[in-house]
Motif scaffolding. Structure first.
Motif, mmCIF file in Angstrom:
data_model
loop_
_atom_site.group_PDB
_atom_site.id
_atom_site.type_symbol
_atom_site.label_atom_id
_atom_site.label_comp_id
_atom_site.label_asym_id
_atom_site.label_seq_id
_atom_site.Cartn_x
_atom_site.Cartn_y
_atom_site.Cartn_z
ATOM 1 N N LYS A 15 -6.174 -11.045 1.014
ATOM 2 C CA LYS A 15 -5.767 -11.908 -0.097
ATOM 3 C C LYS A 15 -4.252 -11.849 -0.213
ATOM 4 O O LYS A 15 -3.673 -10.757 -0.251
ATOM 5 N N GLN A 16 -3.627 -13.009 -0.253
ATOM 6 C CA GLN A 16 -2.173 -13.032 -0.409
ATOM 7 C C GLN A 16 -1.825 -12.979 -1.892
ATOM 8 O O GLN A 16 -2.302 -13.797 -2.676
ATOM 9 N N LEU A 68 -4.062 1.915 -10.015
ATOM 10 C CA LEU A 68 -3.157 0.755 -9.982
ATOM 11 C C LEU A 68 -3.845 -0.473 -10.560
ATOM 12 O O LEU A 68 -3.244 -1.232 -11.332
ATOM 13 N N SER A 69 -5.110 -0.657 -10.192
ATOM 14 C CA SER A 69 -5.848 -1.835 -10.663
ATOM 15 C C SER A 69 -5.987 -1.822 -12.179
ATOM 16 O O SER A 69 -5.820 -2.855 -12.839
ATOM 17 N N THR A 70 -6.287 -0.649 -12.737
ATOM 18 C CA THR A 70 -6.439 -0.533 -14.185
ATOM 19 C C THR A 70 -5.126 -0.849 -14.891
ATOM 20 O O THR A 70 -5.086 -1.598 -15.875
ATOM 21 N N THR A 98 -7.112 -5.304 -5.486
ATOM 22 C CA THR A 98 -6.136 -4.408 -4.864
ATOM 23 C C THR A 98 -6.503 -4.146 -3.410
ATOM 24 O O THR A 98 -5.643 -4.173 -2.519
ATOM 25 N N SER A 99 -7.778 -3.900 -3.165
ATOM 26 C CA SER A 99 -8.240 -3.640 -1.796
ATOM 27 C C SER A 99 -8.001 -4.832 -0.885
ATOM 28 O O SER A 99 -7.531 -4.686 0.249
ATOM 29 N N ARG A 100 -8.294 -6.015 -1.381
ATOM 30 C CA ARG A 100 -8.127 -7.224 -0.557
ATOM 31 C C ARG A 100 -6.650 -7.479 -0.257
ATOM 32 O O ARG A 100 -6.298 -7.911 0.838
ATOM 33 N N ARG A 145 0.837 -1.206 0.000
ATOM 34 C CA ARG A 145 0.000 0.000 0.000
ATOM 35 C C ARG A 145 0.874 1.260 0.000
ATOM 36 O O ARG A 145 0.589 2.232 -0.708
ATOM 37 N N GLU A 146 1.953 1.243 0.790
ATOM 38 C CA GLU A 146 2.852 2.395 0.836
ATOM 39 C C GLU A 146 3.505 2.645 -0.522
ATOM 40 O O GLU A 146 3.676 3.809 -0.928
#
Length: 286
Positions: free
Chosen positions: A55-56, A36-38, A47-49, A23-24
């Motif tokens: 989610k690993q 980032l997801s796009t 991305t959120s998980r 996240r950082e």
């Protein structure tokens, strides 16, 4: 006491540390979660998980994440961190897909550098105190029961027998607590068990070894049997569960195992009383 990988603070802390770092990196790159997801080509929910430790990520996810954030140089470091997280919890099916020997070799240095080793076993004789025959039967049962695809029992037994040399080396102390039931659970028939119990009587006389047996009629209030666990100084605790192998490194969680070990130790008998329990079990095998 931790009973599953999901309740282990060690496993969760390791996952969360990696999630926070990812996240950082995104924030440092001035990217929104959607951006980032796009760029990564996956749904924003993924991305959120990942960032919330739910989610690993896979190694390829890590590589894409670093590329999108403009820090491809960090890929090897992040992948190494991911693998460390995975080692906190090892599913037996994944860990043993290449056999049993490599798992024993992997802890060789850990045993060598440990000064105070403590273990509690409720249903098996600890590996450092096993005879070759007992170890062979035990590992063969694991190979068959868990359908290990590679048969390297002989190599794993050789590694375990070599490990026992540390019992005779200066600078190490070993404290074992075993439930009396483990003396009677048959592995390999009467001859194997009689040999194993006779070996216990021999090694318990070593100056480096303290062996306690918890009698079957002891008062158990607050000292109930728990999962088998092994402590390496105050650095690490290993726990064997039905579905996998847990490596604990969190100081607060190691302290819980140390406290539990003291309670079980206090329930055990030592010296002549322990010998009497072993000799009694051995007579039934003879």
């Amino acid at each position: 006491m931790a009973s599953t990988p999901h309740s282990s603070s060690s496993a969760q802390a390791a996952r969360q540390a990696l999630a926070s770092r990812l996240r950082e990196l995104r924030l440092d790159a001035h990217l929104t979660s959607r951006a980032l997801s796009t760029a990564a080509g996956w749904h924003e929910a993924k991305t959120s998980r990942i960032e919330h430790g739910k989610k690993q990520p896979s190694e390829s996810d890590i590589a894409i994440w670093a590329q999108v954030c403009g820090v491809p140089r960090l890929i090897p470091e992040l992948v190494a961190e991911l693998r460390a997280v995975e080692l906190t919890w090892l599913d037996w099916r994944r860990a043993e897909k290449t056999g049993l020997a490599h798992l024993n070799v992997a802890v060789r240095e850990l045993y060598k550098r440990t000064r105070l080793y403590r273990s509690y076993c409720q249903d098996v004789i600890p590996g450092l105190l096993q005879t070759e025959e007992y170890t062979t039967v035990t590992l063969s049962a694991i190979r068959d029961g868990r359908r290990v695809p590679v048969d390297d029992v002989a190599e794993a037994v050789t590694e375990r027998m070599a490990r026992q040399h540390i019992l005779y080396e200066p600078g190490h102390r070993f404290v074992f607590v075993i439930e009396a039931a483990a003396l009677s659970y048959r592995r390999g028939g009467p001859e194997v068990m009689a040999g194993q119990l006779g070996h216990l009587l021999e090694v318990m006389s070593l100056s480096s070894v303290v062996l306690g047996i918890i009698p079957p009629d002891v008062e158990r209030a607050g000292r109930w049997p728990v999962e088998n666990f092994y402590m390496f100084d105050d650095e690490q605790a290993n726990v064997e569960l039905v579905s996998g192998f847990l490596t604990i490194t969190q100081p607060t969680e190691i302290a819980l195992y140390a406290e539990t070990f003291v309670r079980l130790y206090d329930a055990a008998v030592f010296g002549r009383r322990a010998r009497a329990l072993i000799e009694s079990a051995k007579r039934t095998m003879d």
